[in-house]
Design a protein around this motif. Structure first.
Motif, PDB file in Angstrom:
ATOM      1  N   ILE A 184      15.060  11.173   1.519  1.00 12.95           N
ATOM      2  CA  ILE A 184      13.791  10.764   2.123  1.00 12.95           C
ATOM      3  C   ILE A 184      13.089   9.876   1.107  1.00 12.95           C
ATOM      4  N   GLN A 185      12.654   8.721   1.554  1.00 10.38           N
ATOM      5  CA  GLN A 185      11.996   7.766   0.666  1.00 10.38           C
ATOM      6  C   GLN A 185      10.537   7.601   1.064  1.00 10.38           C
ATOM      7  N   ALA A 186       9.656   7.640   0.068  1.00  9.40           N
ATOM      8  CA  ALA A 186       8.228   7.460   0.342  1.00  9.40           C
ATOM      9  C   ALA A 186       7.602   6.611  -0.757  1.00  9.40           C
ATOM     10  N   ILE A 187       6.593   5.816  -0.383  1.00 10.07           N
ATOM     11  CA  ILE A 187       5.860   5.001  -1.349  1.00 10.07           C
ATOM     12  C   ILE A 187       4.578   5.739  -1.704  1.00 10.07           C
ATOM     13  N   VAL A 188       4.443   6.080  -2.985  1.00  5.60           N
ATOM     14  CA  VAL A 188       3.275   6.839  -3.440  1.00  5.60           C
ATOM     15  C   VAL A 188       2.490   6.011  -4.439  1.00  5.60           C
ATOM     16  N   SER A 189       1.236   6.390  -4.626  1.00  2.00           N
ATOM     17  CA  SER A 189       0.375   5.695  -5.581  1.00  2.00           C
ATOM     18  C   SER A 189       0.560   6.307  -6.967  1.00  2.00           C
ATOM     19  N   GLU A 230      -3.870   1.300 -10.265  1.00  2.00           N
ATOM     20  CA  GLU A 230      -2.934   2.069  -9.450  1.00  2.00           C
ATOM     21  C   GLU A 230      -1.882   1.118  -8.886  1.00  2.00           C
ATOM     22  N   ALA A 231      -0.640   1.567  -8.872  1.00  2.00           N
ATOM     23  CA  ALA A 231       0.440   0.750  -8.337  1.00  2.00           C
ATOM     24  C   ALA A 231       1.351   1.620  -7.469  1.00  2.00           C
ATOM     25  N   PRO A 232       1.967   1.044  -6.436  1.00  2.00           N
ATOM     26  CA  PRO A 232       2.880   1.828  -5.593  1.00  2.00           C
ATOM     27  C   PRO A 232       4.211   2.065  -6.297  1.00  2.00           C
ATOM     28  N   MET A 233       4.754   3.235  -6.106  1.00  2.00           N
ATOM     29  CA  MET A 233       6.041   3.596  -6.688  1.00  2.00           C
ATOM     30  C   MET A 233       6.890   4.265  -5.619  1.00  2.00           C
ATOM     31  N   VAL A 234       8.160   3.913  -5.583  1.00  2.00           N
ATOM     32  CA  VAL A 234       9.058   4.525  -4.604  1.00  2.00           C
ATOM     33  C   VAL A 234       9.539   5.871  -5.147  1.00  2.00           C
ATOM     34  N   ALA A 252       0.843  -1.202   0.000  1.00  2.00           N
ATOM     35  CA  ALA A 252       0.000   0.000   0.000  1.00  2.00           C
ATOM     36  C   ALA A 252       0.874   1.247   0.000  1.00  2.00           C
ATOM     37  N   ALA A 253       0.413   2.284  -0.677  1.00  2.00           N
ATOM     38  CA  ALA A 253       1.138   3.559  -0.707  1.00  2.00           C
ATOM     39  C   ALA A 253       1.103   4.217   0.671  1.00  2.00           C
ATOM     40  N   THR A 254       2.240   4.725   1.129  1.00  2.00           N
ATOM     41  CA  THR A 254       2.332   5.388   2.440  1.00  2.00           C
ATOM     42  C   THR A 254       3.102   6.706   2.316  1.00  2.00           C
ATOM     43  N   PRO A 255       2.560   7.669   1.553  1.00  2.00           N
ATOM     44  CA  PRO A 255       3.281   8.942   1.370  1.00  2.00           C
ATOM     45  C   PRO A 255       3.439   9.732   2.660  1.00  2.00           C
TER      46      PRO A 255
END
Length: 422
Positions: free
Chosen positions: A371-376, A396-400, A310-313
């Motif tokens: 800073i790394q975040a997982i976004v949709s 929709e897919a998660p992207m770093v 799951a995306a966790t921005p």
């Protein structure tokens, strides 16, 4: 003197009778030699003999003082024409080896003047063997182990070779001698490792290795001549866990299939595959997509069956160190201003770090402080056609994503929060 090529014999008298020639060449063996006169001890006249599959006995044409013209303007393209006086025919040669053709035309010209082509007298005309006049084999398909050649070589003229269901444990080195090979299909075998010399197949456009036991794709192949020729690669149903960073040197790739492997990530610089149009990576172990994935321009994309997270921005992984170290600052500057570097200037491990630098959302580089975040990410932004990534019908897919500073992350967060409110 002999020459293998395609031949068309055109009768110049046919148009007089309202008839046309066939207009198609035939594989043939041409020979220039003497035909002994029966019952006499003297050497015979010099003839041109043309042997084909339909005429294995050969058609003979006298050359001595019988050539009206020699057309050799396109000899560098493997083409030439011999115009005879009697009979009134044009012998059109094509698809000949350029060097051999030049020597052959020279011999024909000497024969016209009644001279041998070399200090050694011309030998008697000899009929061609069937193997010499057969059309070169360009395609060979083997789908059974008992049909696999053990004592004979593969025809050197092959352009398409398929060897499947033969339980091959390695790539046969005889295949790597086929310099004209354009398509190599080794699917459904037991191959565990690829030889580096596959990269010597300079004409190879399509490589199919589906359903083998491959655990790695060699870096040497990524830096070989395959960079300039390979446009389709099928590595599906193997045991690959990762592809090397250098994999993206294969910039001519148009189609890539890596389904049913054990991939835990895609190459971070996959965006360098600018010609890639078809990508299928189903049933792997991909948690998310790399940042540069969004620079691709695809026609079809399939990522079904991956354990995407799951995306966790709003919950980033902060590895940012303030203030930045001298190494981080200088490395960012070297990349930003495209300062040349190499192992002769700086330590080798620093070169490797610079080559795998991350790209911030602002376009700037960052190495070890970020800073790394997982976004949709909506996959329709990179592909016209998207196969659903889950059973719920989502695209929709998660992207770093990486951010080189708190400022960049804050700007991204502001945009993200605004988009969620709309």
């Amino acid at each position: 003197m002999r020459l293998q090529c395609e031949v068309e014999v055109i009768n110049r008298m046919l148009p007089t009778f309202g008839m046309r020639n066939r207009g198609k060449g035939t594989r043939a063996m041409l020979s220039v030699g003497r035909q002994d006169e029966k019952g006499s001890g003297q050497r015979g006249a010099i003839y041109l003999m043309i042997c084909t599959l339909k005429d294995k006995a050969g058609s003979r044409y006298k050359l001595q003082e019988n050539i009206e013209n020699l057309f050799s303007k396109f000899v560098n393209e493997g083409k030439a024409t011999i115009r005879l006086r009697e009979p009134a025919v044009d012998i059109c040669l094509s698809k000949a080896d350029v060097c051999n053709l030049r020597n052959f035309i020279s011999a024909v010209g000497l024969a016209h003047r009644g001279k041998d082509a070399s200090p050694v007298p011309l030998s008697r005309l000899v009929l061609a063997k069937t193997s010499e006049i057969e059309k070169p084999r360009t395609k060979l398909i083997i789908t059974c182990k008992k049909d696999y050649p053990l004592t004979k070589n593969f025809p050197y003229s092959l352009e398409h070779l398929q060897v499947s269901f033969c339980k091959l444990a390695r790539v046969d080195m005889r295949m790597l001698c086929l310099k004209k090979l354009q398509k190599l299909d080794l699917s459904n075998n037991h191959i565990k490792k690829l030889p580096k010399t596959i990269g010597d197949l300079v004409c190879l456009q399509e490589l199919i290795l589906q359903n083998n036991f491959l655990e790695a794709f060699e870096v040497e192949l990524c830096n070989s001549t395959l960079r300039n020729s390979l446009n389709a690669l099928d590595l599906s149903e193997n045991k690959l866990k990762a592809l090397p960073v250098q994999f993206c040197n294969l910039r001519e790739l148009v189609s890539l299939k890596i389904d049913s492997n054990e991939l835990i990530r895609l190459p971070f610089n996959i965006g360098k595959l600018s010609k890639l149009r078809f990508l299928s990576a189903t049933k792997n172990k991909l948690p998310y997509l790399p940042n540069r994935f969004r620079t691709l321009v695809l026609e079809k994309l399939d990522l079904f069956g991956n354990p995407l997270v799951a995306a966790t921005p709003m919950a980033p992984d902060i590895q940012l160190k303030v203030p930045l170290s001298i190494l981080e600052t200088s490395s960012r500057a070297a990349i930003r201003y495209r300062i040349p570097y190499g192992p002769q200037l700086i330590p080798k491990h620093l070169c490797q770090d610079l080559s795998v630098a991350k790209t911030c959302d602002c376009g700037g580089p960052c190495l070890n402080s970020f800073i790394q975040a997982i976004v949709s990410f909506n996959l329709h932004q990179v592909s016209q056609s998207v196969v659903l990534v889950d059973s719920m019908g989502g695209t929709e897919a998660p992207m770093v994503c990486y951010f080189c500073s708190l400022t960049c992350y804050s700007l991204f967060l502001d945009k993200y929060l605004q988009s969620t409110r709309m």
